[in-house]
Design an enzyme around this catalytic site. Structure first.
Site, short mmCIF file in Angstrom:
data_model
loop_
_atom_site.label_atom_id
_atom_site.label_comp_id
_atom_site.label_asym_id
_atom_site.label_seq_id
_atom_site.Cartn_x
_atom_site.Cartn_y
_atom_site.Cartn_z
CE1 TYR A 195 73.84 10.14 -54.73
CE2 TYR A 195 72.17 9.50 -53.13
CZ TYR A 195 72.94 10.48 -53.74
OH TYR A 195 72.79 11.79 -53.36
CG ASP A 300 67.92 14.96 -53.05
OD1 ASP A 300 67.94 15.63 -54.10
OD2 ASP A 300 67.93 13.72 -53.05
CG ASP A 301 71.21 13.18 -50.90
OD1 ASP A 301 70.74 13.33 -49.76
OD2 ASP A 301 70.92 12.22 -51.64
CB ILE A 302 73.47 19.80 -52.13
CG1 ILE A 302 72.20 20.52 -51.64
CG2 ILE A 302 73.21 19.07 -53.44
CD1 ILE A 302 71.74 21.64 -52.57
#
Length: 891
Positions: A195, A300-302
């Site tokens: 990010y 990922d990251d959900i």
């Protein structure tokens, strides 16, 4: 990986890197240093000569990239003319070079046989043989680059780049050599998956060239803040962005790197939707059309507890198992409708939502049982950023996920700690790990050029984990980054030393901290430690003059901070040496400068993607504690008690180190990088046994109000081993205060978690009051922001500043809890605030006795032998300037 065809060659520049700049024959100490370390490298007794004219013998299928690189390497070694030919030249005195393994260039087999060197038969994919020597009757000799496949031949050329010298004239003689080499790990490379500010197009092109040089074969395009990968995943790329992606694909292919496109639809995809399936495969098709042959679907990251459409809930229900089934359903359809229908497509990759451990869960069970077996599953290890990764963990991951594992190794990524640069080597990965994995990809930092140092070591590990030595690999990375300039190499070594630690290696500043330790123990002279701080001060300028411009841009605020820490370190050594020499006034002048120097070192900021100004951190856990220790040593010589120091067994988040709990500044704080477990603690060392007053722990902060010990207890100890409770166990409050029973003494006080929790821990201030502290009274009244107590609080950096000139009879009185033996009284004042005049007096048996007058910034007045006093006062002269007192010290 895809075979490079002649028509696919891009116009990628041939950057040879920092090969050895040797003007004559090599030293005979051993074979040349090739990185990554080859499996087998043996010197021969003969030599080859780089002649003015060199013939490169190629076959019909010789890898074009290897031919181009070999030609460039020969010219860099002094050859004036390099001619390519499909035919072996008649006997001559010129050097002949054969490029291509048996399937590329049949002539290479005979060339190796003439050197009595075994060919690449039996080597796995991407293996190669590189041989330099003279056959019978040859004058200049021959070089053979023979790969098990075209990529292996290309890697042979990359090794040759490091073997031949770089010089402007022909005639270099190079010791004969036989290299037989192959990779440990089938898939080796980088995933741009962080990010924050995505890399620039130029930086990506440069990275792809670097991967080729270091024999890495995959680049996964997955920047989290590319909107067309996540938030706008259904939308086609604008023409200009698609053109840039095409250029990246071409550059990757020219470097034998597989460009992998990773589309992340999880924020909005309806897994059961034919429309979304079509949107996903259509997006893949646009990338296929520009040359992409490998694809990934990171999930990922959900959240998998909240569906994006009612149809999914109706089809699969709720919970982790339902999410695993839904994801497998979508990926299997992508596999069937796209991967299987495109000849040449490589196996699909995916990142599961539970990607960071090996605990058996309904989600993983569903994914393991229903996802097509040829899909590669990515995994970060035991933790999002795994401190270690072992063979047993990898075996367990294969069992739990039921698929081949490709690691997404979150090092040296810094998107969770944007104030840091992680420049140290790849660490904590067990030898033999590669045998359990389909591959290893490293997630780099937001800073692409600064990432190269760590990625160099990743390349070394993934190619030959058995030979991998983190420190040796790190040294090679620094040498390469310096481009052969010894001065730049030393400067980089100094700078990277104070940016060395990370979650995969807790050791920070190994070289500087060793000198600090020796200095405090007496084995390292002050001059040597001062020289280290001079080097730290000067290194940034040298780096700016001689290092890669991209690295300089990436590291800018950290370079500024390092320079300032060096300046502060020089001052700190001078402070202590002046005190040791008895020059108290000179030392006090330096000490007044030190807080400003430290503040400047901590003032530099990195601007993130959203415009936030993030404080940069250099020398985490080493520099700030060193200066705290300097002040303690200075205090000891002045006769002041030691200041409290804080430690913890919790890991630190983004430079928020434990010393910030005891710095007297409520705006700074210690912050852990994970939740506390039962019995983990933060500890304050008071520096010696002393009476205890009220103890206060102020936790949590704005934006992280729940980051406190939700269940814990305050405890005290004299030896750090046996602990006693201080008040009741606390529960549900961010700030706790406990009063110690009268007469209680201790050296250590701690706040210990009595249970694990989900939130991290912030401690703004951990204060332990002393009931025997002197009290300060009198006048004039203090100015706003100051206090009378600051004149005798044990911290010379705080000062009592009067709001006005003294009135007749005004005096500043420091009263002890009880009469005590007094040898001398020292009064410290700022260098620029010595105009006020006063008499220094002691109270002995109720009567005041004058010791002398204030004189300058440092006044020390001895007391008569055998004096016992309970107070000291400064009696201000009439008409004196408004007084300022940094500290009144009674010895």
């Amino acid at each position: 990986m895809a075979v490079l065809a002649a028509a696919a060659l891009s116009a990628a520049p041939l950057t040879l890197g920092s090969g050895p700049a040797v003007a004559g024959p090599r030293a005979e100490a051993g074979p040349p240093a090739i990185t990554p370390t080859p499996r087998s490298e043996q010197q021969r007794s003969d030599r080859i000569t780089v002649t003015p004219s060199v013939t490169v013998v190629t076959g019909q299928a010789s890898d074009p990239a290897a031919v181009r690189l070999t030609t460039a390497v020969l010219k860099a070694a002094g050859a004036r003319t390099v001619t390519s030919s499909r035919h072996v030249p008649a006997a001559s005195g010129s050097l002949t070079v054969y490029v291509g393994g048996p399937a590329e260039n049949p002539a290479s087999a005979d060339a190796l046989a003439a050197l009595r060197t075994e060919g690449p038969s039996g080597l796995g994919a991407e293996g190669y043989v590189l041989a330099l020597g003279r056959a019978a009757g040859e004058g200049a000799g021959r070089i053979v680059l023979s790969g098990a496949d075209p990529t292996g031949t290309y890697y042979a050329a990359q090794s040759l780049r490091q073997v031949l010298p770089q010089r402007k004239t022909p005639g270099a003689q190079v010791r004969g050599l036989a290299v037989r080499d192959w990779p440990s790990t089938p898939v080796r490379g980088v995933i741009e998956g962080f990010y924050g500010t995505p890399w620039s197009h130029r930086a990506r092109l440069d990275q792809l060239d670097d991967y080729g040089r270091h024999k890495m074969n995959i680049y996964v395009y997955s920047p989290k803040d590319d909107p067309y990968l996540r938030a706008k995943w259904r939308d086609p790329y604008p023409a200009d962005q698609l053109a840039q992606l095409r250029e990246l694909v071409d550059r990757a292919r020219a470097n034998h790197v597989e460009f992998t496109y990773a589309l992340s639809p999880g924020l909005s995809v309806c897994y059961s939707s034919d429309t979304d399936l079509t949107a996903l495969t259509d997006k893949f098709q646009t990338l296929w059309d520009i040359g992409v042959r490998q694809f990934a679907v990171p999930l990922d990251d959900i959240s998998y507890t909240d569906w994006n459409c009612d149809a999914d809930k109706a089809k699969w229900g709720t919970g982790g198992g339902a999410a695993g089934q839904a994801q497998a359903y979508l990926l299997n359809r992508v596999n069937e409708r796209f991967i299987a229908t495109h000849d040449g497509a490589l196996p699909l990759q995916m990142v599961p939502t539970e990607y960071y451990d090996t605990a058996s869960t309904p989600y993983k069970t569903a994914l393991a049982g229903q996802l097509d077996k040829d899909v590669l599953v990515e995994w970060t290890g035991e933790g999002v950023v795994a401190p270690t990764m072992t063979v047993e963990q990898a075996k367990r991951a294969k069992e739990v996920f039921g698929h081949a594992i490709l690691t997404w190794d979150n090092y040296p990524v810094n998107d969770y700690a944007t104030g840091r640069l992680f420049l140290g080597p790849f660490h904590g990965r067990e030898k033999g790990l590669a045998e359990q994995l389909a591959g290893i990809t490293a997630n780099p930092m937001i800073q692409p050029y600064a990432s190269k140092l760590a990625l160099h070591t990743v390349a070394d590990y993934t190619w030959n984990d058995e030979a991998y030595d983190p420190d040796a690999s790190y040294g090679g990375a620094v040498r390469e980054a310096a481009g052969g300039n010894a001065e730049v190499e030393r400067a980089l070594r100094t700078f990277t030393d104070v940016n060395h630690s990370s979650p995969v290696n807790s050791v920070e500043a190994p070289e500087l901290s060793a000198l600090m330790k020796g200095y405090w123990e007496g084995s390292v002279p002050a001059s040597r430690l001062k020289a280290a701080f001079v080097a730290l001060r000067d290194a940034p300028a040298t780096i700016r003059e001689g290092a890669e411009p991209g690295f300089v841009d990436d590291a800018g605020p950290w370079l500024d901070s390092a320079r300032s820490w060096g300046v502060a370190g020089i001052a700190a050594i001078r402070l202590l040496e002046e005190q040791r020499a008895g020059r108290t006034a000179a030392a006090w002048t330096v000490r007044q400068q030190l807080p400003g120097l430290i503040a400047e070192a901590k003032s530099y900021r990195y601007t993130d993607l959203n415009g936030n100004k993030i404080p940069v951190v250099v020398g985490e856990g080493v520099l700030e504690p060193f200066f705290a220790k300097v002040l303690d040593a200075s205090n000891q010589r002045l006769g002041l008690p030691p200041q409290p120091t804080a430690t913890t067994d919790l890991p630190v988040y983004n430079g928020n180190t434990p010393d910030r709990m005891t710095d007297g500044d409520d705006s700074t704080y210690f912050w852990s990088s994970r939740p506390p477990k039962a019995d983990e603690s933060v500890v304050v060392d008071l520096g010696g046994q002393q009476p205890l007053g009220p103890v206060t722990v102020a936790m949590g902060k704005s934006g992280s109000t729940e980051d406190y010990l939700h269940r814990g207890v305050l405890e005290y100890s004299s030896d750090g081993t046996t602990w006693h409770a201080l008040g009741a166990e606390f529960d549900g409050k961010a700030t706790w205060t406990a009063d110690a029973p009268s007469g209680t003494t201790a050296r250590y006080v701690r706040a210990r978690a009595t249970a694990g929790q989900e939130n991290w821990l912030v401690v703004r201030e951990f204060t332990v009051a002393r009931p025997d502290r002197p009290t300060v009274s009198g006048g004039p009244a203090p100015a706003s922001g100051s206090s009378l107590a600051a004149a005798a609080d044990g911290v010379p950096e705080t000062a009592y500043r009067a709001a006005s000139a003294p009135a007749p009879g005004d005096a500043l009185t420091v009263t002890s809890a009880a009469p005590r033996a007094v040898a001398s009284v020292t009064v410290l004042r700022p260098d620029d605030a010595t105009a006020s005049k006063a008499r220094v007096q002691l109270r002995v048996d109720g009567a005041w006795r004058t010791l002398g007058r204030l004189d300058g910034a440092v006044t020390t007045r001895p007391a008569p032998a055998g004096t016992n006093a309970d107070a000291v006062r400064l009696v201000w002269d009439d008409g004196s300037a408004p007084p300022v007192v940094s500290e009144v010290i009674v010895k």
